[in-house]
Design a protein around this motif. Structure first.
Motif, PDB file in Angstrom:
ATOM      1  N   LYS A   1      43.454 -12.617  12.648  1.00 21.34           N
ATOM      2  CA  LYS A   1      43.466 -12.640  11.210  1.00 21.34           C
ATOM      3  C   LYS A   1      45.205 -12.010  11.053  1.00 21.34           C
ATOM      4  N   ALA A   2      45.749 -11.689  11.931  1.00 20.87           N
ATOM      5  CA  ALA A   2      47.174 -11.044  11.513  1.00 20.87           C
ATOM      6  C   ALA A   2      47.854 -12.066  10.837  1.00 20.87           C
ATOM      7  N   ARG A   3      48.719 -11.568   9.727  1.00 17.86           N
ATOM      8  CA  ARG A   3      49.368 -12.536   9.037  1.00 17.86           C
ATOM      9  C   ARG A   3      50.363 -13.237   9.831  1.00 17.86           C
TER      10      ARG A   3
ATOM     11  N   LEU B   1      48.125 -19.182   3.071  1.00 18.36           N
ATOM     12  CA  LEU B   1      47.317 -18.263   3.707  1.00 18.36           C
ATOM     13  C   LEU B   1      45.904 -18.082   3.340  1.00 18.36           C
ATOM     14  N   LYS B   2      45.548 -18.469   2.047  1.00 14.92           N
ATOM     15  CA  LYS B   2      44.353 -18.187   1.662  1.00 14.92           C
ATOM     16  C   LYS B   2      43.548 -19.698   1.817  1.00 14.92           C
TER      17      LYS B   2
ATOM     18  N   SER C   1      47.579 -26.427   5.645  1.00 16.45           N
ATOM     19  CA  SER C   1      46.485 -25.470   5.819  1.00 16.45           C
ATOM     20  C   SER C   1      45.254 -26.103   6.530  1.00 16.45           C
TER      21      SER C   1
ATOM     22  N   ARG D   1      48.926 -16.188  11.792  1.00 15.39           N
ATOM     23  CA  ARG D   1      48.555 -17.250  10.812  1.00 15.39           C
ATOM     24  C   ARG D   1      49.705 -18.143  10.363  1.00 15.39           C
ATOM     25  N   VAL D   2      50.696 -17.332   9.967  1.00 17.42           N
ATOM     26  CA  VAL D   2      51.891 -18.088   9.517  1.00 17.42           C
ATOM     27  C   VAL D   2      52.641 -18.907  10.561  1.00 17.42           C
TER      28      VAL D   2
ATOM     29  N   HIS E   1      42.649 -19.307   5.566  1.00 23.66           N
ATOM     30  CA  HIS E   1      41.340 -18.739   5.619  1.00 23.66           C
ATOM     31  C   HIS E   1      39.905 -19.583   5.291  1.00 23.66           C
TER      32      HIS E   1
ATOM     33  N   ASP F   1      51.457 -17.161   0.476  1.00 24.97           N
ATOM     34  CA  ASP F   1      49.756 -16.631   0.403  1.00 24.97           C
ATOM     35  C   ASP F   1      48.932 -17.696  -0.075  1.00 24.97           C
TER      36      ASP F   1
END
Length: 124
Positions: free
Chosen positions: A100-102, A72-73, A116, A105-106, A76, A69
């Motif tokens: 933008k799908a989790r 991901l933040k 990141s 991005r993961v 972004h 999490d």
């Protein structure tokens, strides 16, 4: 109730649905091409290493929900800063739910060992 206007409306609806399906397919092909382009810039060893991370067979990665999490933040935030005028921005305008799908991005985060900034730069 099944007059010529209703039949014409039905044909138009089918035509519109077919056009949308073709547009979606084209978007997916373009997104795949962008991803392939990014991957083709890597050496064989880098691709192999990234594949191991993506498929969960790399030995040096520890994942937990809080780490993901947070990454991901950060990802972004990096993307917001560097995306202007990029192919990523084009892809985002074409299909925001895809880029933008989790899971999407993961995949980049895993490939970059949760760095990141590196993940954002690779996505661009």
């Amino acid at each position: 109730t099944h007059g010529p206007n209703n039949s014409r409306h039905h044909r138009q609806q089918q035509h519109d649905e077919l056009l949308l399906a073709r547009e979606d397919l084209q978007k997916k092909k373009e997104m795949d091409a962008l991803l392939c382009q990014a991957m083709s810039g890597l050496t064989f060893e880098e691709r192999q290493e990234h594949q191991e991370v993506i498929h969960g067979v790399a030995e040096n990665i520890v994942e937990d929900a809080a780490r993901i999490d947070h990454a991901l933040k950060d990802l972004h935030e990096h993307l917001v800063v560097i995306k202007d005028g990029s192919l990523y921005e084009v892809a985002e305008s074409m299909d925001p739910s895809y880029v933008k799908a989790r899971a999407f991005r993961v995949m980049f985060l895993r490939a970059n060992e949760y760095d990141s900034k590196a993940s954002a730069e690779q996505m661009i």
